[in-house]
Design a protein around this motif. Structure first.
Motif, PDB file in Angstrom:
ATOM      1  N   ILE A 127       0.856  -1.192   0.000  1.00 54.45           N
ATOM      2  CA  ILE A 127       0.000   0.000   0.000  1.00 54.45           C
ATOM      3  C   ILE A 127       0.891   1.241   0.000  1.00 54.45           C
ATOM      4  N   PRO A 128       0.688   2.167  -0.950  1.00 57.26           N
ATOM      5  CA  PRO A 128       1.562   3.348  -0.988  1.00 57.26           C
ATOM      6  C   PRO A 128       1.281   4.329   0.164  1.00 57.26           C
ATOM      7  N   HIS A 129       2.345   4.887   0.695  1.00 66.76           N
ATOM      8  CA  HIS A 129       2.252   5.956   1.697  1.00 66.76           C
ATOM      9  C   HIS A 129       3.108   7.153   1.301  1.00 66.76           C
ATOM     10  N   ARG A 169       0.898  12.432   3.782  1.00 63.98           N
ATOM     11  CA  ARG A 169       0.576  11.351   2.837  1.00 63.98           C
ATOM     12  C   ARG A 169      -0.346  11.869   1.732  1.00 63.98           C
ATOM     13  N   ARG A 170      -1.339  12.687   2.122  1.00 63.35           N
ATOM     14  CA  ARG A 170      -2.264  13.247   1.132  1.00 63.35           C
ATOM     15  C   ARG A 170      -1.502  14.106   0.121  1.00 63.35           C
ATOM     16  N   GLY A 225       5.824   5.644  -3.674  1.00 63.19           N
ATOM     17  CA  GLY A 225       4.833   4.562  -3.700  1.00 63.19           C
ATOM     18  C   GLY A 225       3.642   4.899  -4.589  1.00 63.19           C
ATOM     19  N   TYR A 226       3.131   6.131  -4.473  1.00 62.49           N
ATOM     20  CA  TYR A 226       1.990   6.534  -5.310  1.00 62.49           C
ATOM     21  C   TYR A 226       2.399   6.648  -6.781  1.00 62.49           C
ATOM     22  N   ARG A 227       3.634   7.125  -7.024  1.00 65.27           N
ATOM     23  CA  ARG A 227       4.106   7.182  -8.417  1.00 65.27           C
ATOM     24  C   ARG A 227       4.114   5.796  -9.033  1.00 65.27           C
ATOM     25  N   GLU A 228       4.607   4.825  -8.285  1.00 64.58           N
ATOM     26  CA  GLU A 228       4.667   3.455  -8.823  1.00 64.58           C
ATOM     27  C   GLU A 228       3.276   2.912  -9.097  1.00 64.58           C
TER      28      GLU A 228
END
Ligand SMILES: [Fe+2]
Length: 515
Positions: A201-203, A260-261, A207-210
């Motif tokens: 889970i990205p944090h 994180r947001r 992580g969000y880019r991936e």
């Protein structure tokens, strides 16, 4: 950007390979020769206006090129805009510089374009060239428009199925795609049905880019982006399930959750054809679009500015069913935030265009359940913000605004419904109409659950959660037609679609009718 000695050595080696033998500083923007095409995430366009559109791509080379690219301070990317599919008549070109700080994403706000016109575009970096995208500008604000066509889509959980719906969307003649949220999913299934995220889970930003890159590598999703401009808003899964403003379901310390947001919003911007980047944990996603004299379209942000869930339970603060929750009636609780609420209400009241459409994250009609203990309300949807919904619909009724249609997602079902100031009360006039466009791949509820929901909520005229798909919308001065395109769950790569149902809203008469 700080380069280590090892990075510099790698960059120097790569620049030498690329034919640049001057010192690194003089070669800040060399013309790279790629071993493989770095435009692995495709191209996209969005926010179509009468004179402009945003073009997007991101350089994400395969592993063999990535180390070299990452060692560079910047890459220069060229864009070209044509008025013909054969790319013979070039009307605009330019160069933008991108770097690791923006994940080598490219956003070109192309202005000075002609209204209601198709354009084709591509990018170049060194000897590599991107796929070709088609886009289309909006008509002039005073154009006498006879027809507008678009697709309404949302909810594409990668693990739940393939994006065959996007392949069908790519082949349609449309003015744009309206995507209303859950573009990525942060969480993974214990039992994935079709594909795996294959990452935690990205944090973090990385992580969000991936996660975005994984979704964007899908060929069918790339095809839908390359075929049409997209207008976007988000829901919760772009950050984390059922977040509300600065609160996540785990009750993380707000300052920590906002970090994180901020990472999630930034990765979202880096992967979307949007003009405005986030400012830390804040990002404006709500917008107003105009289609000649025929329609106005607002996109709303139902996540960033909303009040915390009513009757929240620290042990379980994702959406939940509550009975007898007095806090629901608090008129200060908001879904859109004060500023966005005022902006939207004023826009509706002032609009002189015929159809007033608004894309927002979830279902607006009530989905509450009648139980022996009383009516059970789902706190994460509009039912959890009933006063905000009432104020919005009362404003529409008081101002006498006609031809208002809500377009939603989130709930993984095709829905056609009537919207009243007092839901399901025949004594309260229907003031607007609603369509929810199903889900591209995300699992939905059973037909039995939908039958029960309709029984307890007569305003919901149609609800199917067992099939996946999207909605095709056609707007004319006389009527707005909605065609629900559907296929069985889970969606295989080669799925084909059928028309599950058709509904129409007639001009001057709020409410959905079978067509
Ligand atoms: Fe969803």
């Amino acid at each position: 950007m700080n380069l280590s000695r090892r990075d510099l050595n790698r960059a120097a080696l790569w620049l030498a390979l690329a034919g640049c033998t001057a010192p690194l500083a003089a070669c800040a923007q060399p013309a790279p020769r790629w071993r493989s095409n770095p435009f692995t995430l495709g191209v996209a366009s969005g926010q179509p206006r009468p004179d402009s559109v945003v073009l997007w791509t991101r350089l994400l080379p395969e592993a063999e090129d990535e180390a070299a690219r990452n060692a560079l301070p910047a890459c220069s990317v060229r864009y070209e805009i044509y008025v013909d599919a054969a790319l013979q008549r070039l009307v605009m070109q330019g160069e933008v510089v991108t770097d690791a700080s923006r994940a080598f994403s490219v956003h070109v706000h192309a202005t000075g374009l002609a209204p209601q016109r198709d354009y084709w575009y591509r990018f170049r970096c060194g000897d590599a060239q991107s796929p070709v995208g088609r886009t289309r500008t909006a008509p002039a604000p005073d154009a006498q428009l006879r027809r507008l066509r678009f697709a309404l889509a949302s909810c594409q959980n990668y693990e739940h199925g393939f994006y065959a719906a996007h392949r069908e969307i790519a082949g349609r003649e449309l003015d744009f795609v309206l995507f209303v949220g859950d573009y990525i999913y942060e969480g993974s299934s214990a039992n994935p049905e079709m594909r795996r995220h294959g990452a935690p889970i990205p944090h973090t930003l990385e992580g969000y880019r991936e996660r975005h890159a994984l979704y964007k590598r899908d060929a069918d999703l790339q095809a839908a982006h390359a075929a049409h401009p997209w207008i976007l808003t988000w829901d919760d899964h772009e950050v984390v399930n059922d977040y509300a403003g600065d609160r996540d379901p785990a009750y993380t310390e707000p300052a920590l959750f906002l970090r994180r947001r901020a990472a999630a919003y930034r990765a979202y911007f880096e992967h979307m054809p949007l003009a405005l980047p986030p400012q830390g944990a804040a990002m404006r996603i709500h917008e107003r679009h105009v289609w000649g004299n025929l329609a106005e379209l607002w996109t709303l942000d139902c996540r960033q500015h909303r009040s915390h869930h009513a009757c929240a339970d620290p042990a379980h603060d994702s959406g939940r069913g509550v009975i007898g929750c007095a806090e629901l009636a608090d008129p200060a609780r908001t879904m859109l935030g004060a500023e966005q609420s005022r902006w939207f209400a004023q826009g509706l009241a002032d609009s002189r265009r015929q159809w007033k459409l608004f894309g927002q994250s979830t279902q607006m009609s009530s989905t509450a359940r009648d139980t022996p203990q009383g009516r059970q309300t789902w706190t994460d949807g509009w039912d959890g913000y009933p006063e905000a919904r009432r104020q919005l619909f009362q404003g529409i009724a008081d101002a006498g605004v006609k031809d208002v249609v809500a377009l939603g997602g989130d709930v993984h079902r095709h829905v056609a419904a009537d919207l009243r100031v007092r839901p399901n009360d025949p004594g309260s006039a229907v003031v607007a109409s609603e369509f929810v466009g199903g889900s591209i791949s995300s699992r939905g509820a059973s037909q039995a659950a939908m039958a029960r929901m309709r029984r307890d909520n007569p305003d919901v005229v149609h609800a199917r959660g067992d099939e996946r798909g999207y909605a095709l919308m056609e707007v004319t001065p006389e009527a707005m037609q909605c065609e629900f395109r559907a296929t069985a769950h889970p969606v295989p790569a080669d799925a084909s679609f059928y028309t599950q149902a058709r509904f129409v809203v007639e001009a001057g008469r709020a409410g959905v009718l079978p067509a």
